[in-house]
Scaffold this motif. Structure first.
Motif, short mmCIF file in Angstrom:
data_model
loop_
_atom_site.label_atom_id
_atom_site.label_comp_id
_atom_site.label_asym_id
_atom_site.label_seq_id
_atom_site.Cartn_x
_atom_site.Cartn_y
_atom_site.Cartn_z
N CYS A 198 46.79 40.25 49.69
CA CYS A 198 47.59 41.61 48.96
C CYS A 198 46.35 41.36 48.18
N ASN A 213 48.41 43.33 37.60
CA ASN A 213 49.09 41.90 36.89
C ASN A 213 49.86 41.16 36.69
N ASN A 219 53.34 42.39 40.25
CA ASN A 219 54.23 41.62 40.58
C ASN A 219 55.12 41.34 39.36
N ALA A 274 44.40 42.68 45.26
CA ALA A 274 44.18 43.15 43.72
C ALA A 274 43.93 44.08 43.42
N HIS A 302 48.11 44.87 45.30
CA HIS A 302 49.09 44.22 44.25
C HIS A 302 48.47 45.20 42.88
N THR A 313 46.77 36.63 47.92
CA THR A 313 46.38 37.81 47.25
C THR A 313 45.07 37.52 46.55
N LEU A 360 55.47 36.63 44.62
CA LEU A 360 53.74 36.08 45.10
C LEU A 360 53.98 35.03 43.89
N ASP A 384 47.09 32.59 45.13
CA ASP A 384 46.63 33.63 45.10
C ASP A 384 45.16 32.70 45.38
#
Length: 675
Positions: free
Chosen positions: A71, A143, A243, A73, A140, A35, A299, A8
């Motif tokens: 990736c 969350n 995720n 979000a 993504h 991410t 992830l 992340d």
């Protein structure tokens, strides 16, 4: 493409001059994917309709220039403060009617049309702006759905629940029948009389609770699907995922899998739980199985300690490497961490990161960089798959129903029972698929149903057909008891399985806390606990009986020939050694063999294969070095040159040489292929 590696990335937490250093250090750590943007909503939309993407443009441009995939979000996991101030009706409420306030994250009612409208508007902006951006590799969405707001009980949710019930049942009469509302004078005259199962003087209606769990999962998925529809329209061909969390009760991973281009998981193993790698194995197998063996994505995991357990122990040297390779061995094509750079403030400032507070001159960063180099040395593993002759059944609807109120015992824990059945397979080195009972089972030599308390008549028929055709089936206690509405199947327990199992359960005898009983039957002799049942045989035989307690002399384990196959039934929870002995015999009869016979204790063996070759992974979860005999001459292909083992020294590394045996250090890893 190879195995994706990274974490992340939250650049909004740092001044812009830090970003260039991030890119330089990411390259040094062999990062290939991050991410980005998970919690960036307040930064890109600081006020209603006030968009500020310039800073994020520079972030993505920098990552693309460094050759790092993103990736991306959708940023919708945590609404900004202005949204809940302008629309307090988006805030969730608990079953006690208490509102959950901003100040943390995930403070939204999943059914809120206002929240969904603002989320979709944000996603429209993102997808329009970044469609075709060279950094964009996949999307993504949200969350960790249901992590904090698992269900909402507000009036908005109540209205949405009534809509959901009308679609499901069509008439209030059908609802009353499904919910058994003649009990306790609960009969409804209109859908508008129905409420969520809020805090009540005593047990709420169990069928109502079960449907509300289904509704809650659907409401969360509706949020995901609303955003996914925008992404599919504006960025066709870009993969979309979200995720999931391990053994996460509010979210049915099998139901979600149909809407994900790749399964993705956050998994945080606990260094203070010595056998947590077995729980990891079960969850990893479930992720791989959910989309028919397709590789999946890890992830999030922690490079070392987390911040949210009562005691947050660091991962000892070599553990992060070992557990990362375990994910790859069991089908992961990406290994990412939370997070890249350790935060200086906020609730997760003591959560470890790839780049710790101490910088690059730390054990964590050295281990991270070494792992990235290892993954980059074996790109050909990506895309390979695994196969399994054994299927372990798991069903979210049964899980939801099992753990509701008013059962013979409140000690029945779906996740624990699943692991009780998975452990003997894992320790024997037997690959396992984890599937819902609705999936095709004929390709598996052995099927194990740990606890299917809720079992539909159709799924029971499918199990019977599987055994009749020659399959081997193991069913454990308290299975086949109720239908999809939590109504007991008439005809004696377990009514839909009685013919298949060749028995009748006359009465449940749950065991008191701390109490165990003895089971005897030659090889199947040992202790059992948690549960027992008074079983009458109706064609089955009993290889083992209770030899003490209230059910002395009664069957504890049964076996029944049905058509060309065999169905076993376990009327109690066998201790681990006894469970291993039983499942070893059953799988041997089914023709199921381990990846590598004679594995030393603590060593895991797994195989991935594809057009480019067959890869054998050996992982030592034990605390001492062991030697593993190989099935023949194999080539050591793990070409890393450094890393840290459990003893602080360099672990066994690949040299490309051909070997017939491997010595694994404690927490050591080997990857081999055919010579």
């Amino acid at each position: 493409m190879g195995i994706r590696f990274g974490g992340d990335y939250n650049p909004e937490q740092w001044p812009e001059e830090v970003w260039a250093e991030d890119l330089k250090l990411m390259k040094a750590a062999h990062v290939t994917m991050v991410t980005a943007g998970i919690f960036s909503w307040a930064k890109v939309e600081p006020g209603p309709g006030e968009w500020d993407f310039g800073w994020f443009d520079r972030v993505l441009d920098g990552l693309a220039g460094a050759g790092i995939a993103v990736c991306l979000a959708t940023m919708t996991a945590s609404p900004p403060p202005w949204l809940s101030r302008a629309h307090p009706e988006i805030l969730p409420e608990g079953p006690d009617g208490q509102r959950r306030w901003p100040g943390g994250r995930q403070h939204y009612c999943p059914s809120s049309p206002v929240y969904r409208a603002h989320a979709v508007r944000l996603v429209e902006q993102l997808a329009t702006r970044y469609a075709g951006h060279p950094a964009l590799a996949m999307w993504h969405v949200g969350n960790e759905y249901g992590c904090h707001t698992r269900q909402c009980f507000c009036d908005v949710s109540a209205q949405d629940f009534r809509r959901w019930l009308r679609e499901r049942y069509e008439t209030v009469g059908a609802l009353n029948d499904a919910w058994s509302t003649a009990f306790w004078s609960q009969t409804y005259g209109d859908f508008d009389e129905v409420l969520p199962p809020r805090a009540a003087p005593t047990f709420p209606n169990p069928a109502q609770q079960l449907d509300y769990l289904r509704f809650g999962d659907d409401a969360l998925r509706a949020c995901y699907l609303a955003e996914k529809a925008v992404l599919e329209r504006l960025t066709p061909g870009v993969p979309i995922t979200t995720n999931l969390m391990p053994q996460h009760k509010p979210v049915d991973a099998f139901a979600w899998s149909a809407h994900m281009d790749a399964m993705a998981l956050d998994f945080y193993q606990d260094p203070y739980t010595p056998d947590d790698h077995i729980r990891a194995g079960y969850v990893f197998d479930l992720m791989r199985s959910a989309r028919s063996g397709q590789p999946w994505l890890l992830l999030e995991q922690a490079p070392s300690a987390v911040n949210w357990r009562p005691r947050n122990g660091p991962k000892p040297p070599g553990a992060m490497r070992l557990w990362s390779w375990q994910a790859v061995a069991q089908g992961a094509d990406a290994v990412l961490f939370f997070q890249w750079r350790q935060s200086l403030g906020g609730a997760e400032k003591f959560h470890s990161a790839m780049l710790p507070h101490g910088g690059t001159q730390t054990r964590i960063f050295r281990e991270v960089a070494a792992l990235g180099r290892e993954f980059s040395s074996l790109p050909e593993i990506a895309g390979t798959r695994s196969r399994a002759d054994v299927a372990l059944l798991a069903d979210w609807h049964s899980w939801w129903a099992l753990e509701l109120d008013s059962k013979p015992s409140t000690a029945l824990d779906h996740s624990r029972i699943a692991l009780d059945h998975y452990r003997p397979l894992f320790e024997a080195g037997v690959p396992c698929a984890v599937l819902p009972p609705q999936r095709e089972l004929s390709g598996h030599r052995l099927v194990i149903a740990p606890n299917l308390y809720l079992l539909t008549a159709r799924d029971a028929e499918r199990l019977a057909a599987y055994v009749w055709g020659g399959g081997q089936l193991v069913v454990s206690f308290f299975s086949g008891i109720v239908d999809e509405h939590d109504r007991v199947h008439p005809g004696g327990y377990p009514a839909p399985l009685r013919e298949l199992l060749g028995l009748r359960v006359a009465e449940f005898w749950p065991l008191d806390a701390g109490r165990s009983v003895t089971v005897g039957g030659g090889r199947y002799t040992g202790r059992a606990d948690l549960w027992s049942e008074e079983i009458d045989l109706e064609g089955a035989e009993a290889p083992a009986h209770f030899t003490d307690g209230d059910l002395v002399g009664r069957p504890a384990v049964t076996r029944h020939t049905y058509g060309k196959g065999t169905a076993w039934y376990l009327g109690t929870r066998l201790e681990p050694a006894l469970m291993r002995a039983l499942l070893d015999d059953v799988r041997a009869a089914a023709g199921v063999t381990p990846v590598l016979p004679g594995l030393p204790a603590g060593v895991q063996a797994a195989v991935r294969e594809g057009p480019g070759g067959r890869y054998l992974f050996l992982l030592n979860h034990g605390a001492t070095a062991v030697q593993v005999e190989l099935p023949g001459r194999m080539r050591d292909v793990l070409g890393a040159e450094d890393g840290v083992g459990a003893d602080g020294e360099t672990p066994r590394v690949g040299t490309g040489e051909v070997v017939e045996r491997v010595t694994l250090a404690a927490r050591g890893v080997a990857v081999l292929t055919e010579a």
